[in-house]
Design an enzyme around this catalytic site. Sequence first.
Site, PDB file in Angstrom:
ATOM      1  N   GLU A 234      12.091   6.826   4.440  1.00  0.00           N
ATOM      2  CA  GLU A 234      11.707   6.655   5.727  1.00  0.00           C
ATOM      3  C   GLU A 234      12.637   7.610   6.687  1.00  0.00           C
ATOM      4  O   GLU A 234      11.955   7.633   7.739  1.00  0.00           O
ATOM      5  CB  GLU A 234      11.757   5.228   6.064  1.00  0.00           C
TER       6      GLU A 234
ATOM      7  N   HIS B 190      12.862   3.912 -22.288  1.00  0.00           N
ATOM      8  CA  HIS B 190      11.847   3.741 -22.948  1.00  0.00           C
ATOM      9  C   HIS B 190      10.596   3.654 -22.045  1.00  0.00           C
ATOM     10  O   HIS B 190       9.600   3.099 -22.319  1.00  0.00           O
ATOM     11  CB  HIS B 190      11.908   2.327 -23.633  1.00  0.00           C
TER      12      HIS B 190
ATOM     13  N   LYS C 188       1.635   0.317  11.971  1.00  0.00           N
ATOM     14  CA  LYS C 188       1.949  -0.806  12.801  1.00  0.00           C
ATOM     15  C   LYS C 188       0.920  -1.078  13.922  1.00  0.00           C
ATOM     16  O   LYS C 188       0.318  -2.171  14.247  1.00  0.00           O
ATOM     17  CB  LYS C 188       3.284  -1.184  13.231  1.00  0.00           C
TER      18      LYS C 188
HETATM   19  O1  PA5 Z   1      14.167   1.018   8.843  1.00  0.00           O
HETATM   20  C1  PA5 Z   1      13.442   0.548   9.551  1.00  0.00           C
HETATM   21  O2  PA5 Z   1      13.444   0.767  10.822  1.00  0.00           O
HETATM   22  C2  PA5 Z   1      12.368  -0.263   9.067  1.00  0.00           C
HETATM   23  O3  PA5 Z   1      12.142  -0.266   7.744  1.00  0.00           O
HETATM   24  C3  PA5 Z   1      12.321  -1.603   9.384  1.00  0.00           C
HETATM   25  O4  PA5 Z   1      13.752  -2.261   8.843  1.00  0.00           O
HETATM   26  C4  PA5 Z   1      10.956  -2.439   8.884  1.00  0.00           C
HETATM   27  O5  PA5 Z   1      10.064  -2.100   9.585  1.00  0.00           O
HETATM   28  C5  PA5 Z   1      11.396  -3.916   9.656  1.00  0.00           C
HETATM   29  O6  PA5 Z   1      11.614  -3.705  10.966  1.00  0.00           O
HETATM   30  P1  PA5 Z   1      12.025  -4.895  11.848  1.00  0.00           P
HETATM   31  O7  PA5 Z   1      13.469  -5.308  11.375  1.00  0.00           O
HETATM   32  O8  PA5 Z   1      12.141  -4.733  13.414  1.00  0.00           O
HETATM   33  O9  PA5 Z   1      11.367  -6.292  11.682  1.00  0.00           O
END
Ligand code: PA5
Length: 464
Positions: free
Chosen positions: A300, A329, A443
Site C-alpha cells: 500500500e 512443500h 472506498k
Molecule cells: O494503511 C492504511 O491507511 C489503510 O490500510 C487503513 O489502515 C485501512 O483502510 C483502514 O482504515 P481506517 O483505520 O481509517 O478504518
Amino acid sequence: MSRFTRPDWISAQRVQLDSRLALADAVGPQHGVSAQELADLLPNLRSVHAELGRRRASGELGFYQLPGQDITPVLEAANWVRDGFDNFLLVGIGGSSLGPKAAHAALRSPLYNLLSREERGGPRLFLLENIDPVTVSAVLRHLDPARTCVNVVSKSGGTAETAANYLVAREWLEKSVQNPREHLIATTDPANGDLRPLAEREGWRTLPIPPDVGGRFSQLAAVGLLPAAVCGIDIAELLAGAHDMDLRCATPDLDTNPAYRLAALHYLADTRHGKPMAVMMPYADGLRSLADWFVQLWAESLGKERDLSGKIVHTGQTPLPALGASDQHSQVQLFVEGPNDKLITFLRVEHFAEAVQIPSLHGDVGSLAYLGGATLERLLNVEQAATEAVLRERQRPTLRLTVPELNPFAMGQLFFLFEVMTAFAGGLYGINAFDQPGVEHGKRLTYGAFGRAGYPDLMGGGGK
Ligand code: PA5
C-alpha cells in the site's frame, strides 16, 4: 538495574541483518546488487535521509515519535478491560487490525483463546476484520455480550467495513446489555472522522491515533498497544525495542543502518535486477502474521501510479508472504526453479520459547532414526539454511533477519525496522509512501453505491 540500562542485554537481543546473499559476489552480477550500485546510491540516500529528517522534525511523520509516547492512558484502558471483561473484540481492518494480530501471534500462545484465564493472563482476543457474514455471525454467536469489550479501531473513523461491523456488534450489544457504551472503546483520530464525536457524545472510552500517523504505520500507537496490553504483552518493552531500532536507523550509512540497507537492496533488486517480487518468509509460525502485516505496509505504501512530480511511474514490488518450513512443500519449488524475479527475506528465530526434542525411536527405520535426539528448533533452522543454500546455488538473492528470540523487544524492533525501511524506500522511488489513492477510490465508489451523502453513485443501480 533494569535490563534496558544493560548494553550487553540489548546487544544480545538485537535483530541482525545478513545481506551477503543478495549481493553480486554471492549470486552473480545479473541477479545480485553490486558494491558499485550501492555506492552510486549514496547521494540519493543522503537526500532521502535529509528529507525524512526534515519531515520528522516538522511532525509530519508521527510514527517516528511513537517509541517515546506516554503509555499511561493505554495501560489505564487495558486495566479497565482486563478487570471487567472476558473477551476483547477488535473491530477494524487493514492497518487497524494486521499489526495487533501480528503482535499477538508472535507473543502469545498459538492456543491463547483456549487457555484458562490464569494461563492466558488476560481476556480472550477476537477480531472482526472482513465483512464476511459467516465469520461475523460465528464470532458474535460464540461470545457473551455481557462479558465482551468491543474496541472499534479506525483512523479515518469512516471505513465502510469497520462501520458495518461496528453497527452489527452494536445492535448485538444493545439486545443484551443495559449500557452498550460501557462495553465500547474507540481508537481513532483525535479530531477527524465520525467515530470520535459519536464516542464522545455517548461517553465511550477513547484512545487517540495521532493525526500524523497513517493506518499502516499505527501498530505502535494505541491501535496495537491496547490489544497487546489487554492480552498481557509488555508494551513498554515493545516500545523499547522500537526505540533501539530508531537509534540504529539514525544515520545514512548502508553498513550500519539495517532499514536503509534493506530498502536500498529491495529498490536496486527491483529497478536494476528484475526482481518485482519481495517475499517475506519467516521460519516461525508466530511470525506468519507479521509477514501479512509487512505485505500491507509494502504494497500500500509503494504501489503508486505517480511519482512526487506527477509523472506516471507505476512503482512497487509485489510482496508475498510465505512460511518456512511449510512452504518448502509449496511455494519454494517456484522460488527455486520458477522465474528468478524475487528477493526473498528470511526471518529466522535463534531460540524458540519452547524446546521439543525429537525422540530416538525406530532405530531400524532409516527415514525416522536420523532425526532422533535433534530438536524441532534445530530442524527448522537447518531447513531455513538449506533453502537459503539451494537458492544461492540457483543464483537467487536472499536476505536473512535473525531474531534472537521472540519477545516484545524483538517485535518492537521488527515493526519499527519495516516502517523505516518502507518510508525510506518510498523516498528512493520518489513517491508518496503515506497515501493510498487507489484504495480511496474504491472506498468512494462503495459509498456512492450505498447512497452515502456526498458520494455520487458512479457504478449505477445502487448498492442496497
Ligand atoms: O494503511 C492504511 O491507511 C489503510 O490500510 C487503513 O489502515 C485501512 O483502510 C483502514 O482504515 P481506517 O483505520 O481509517 O478504518
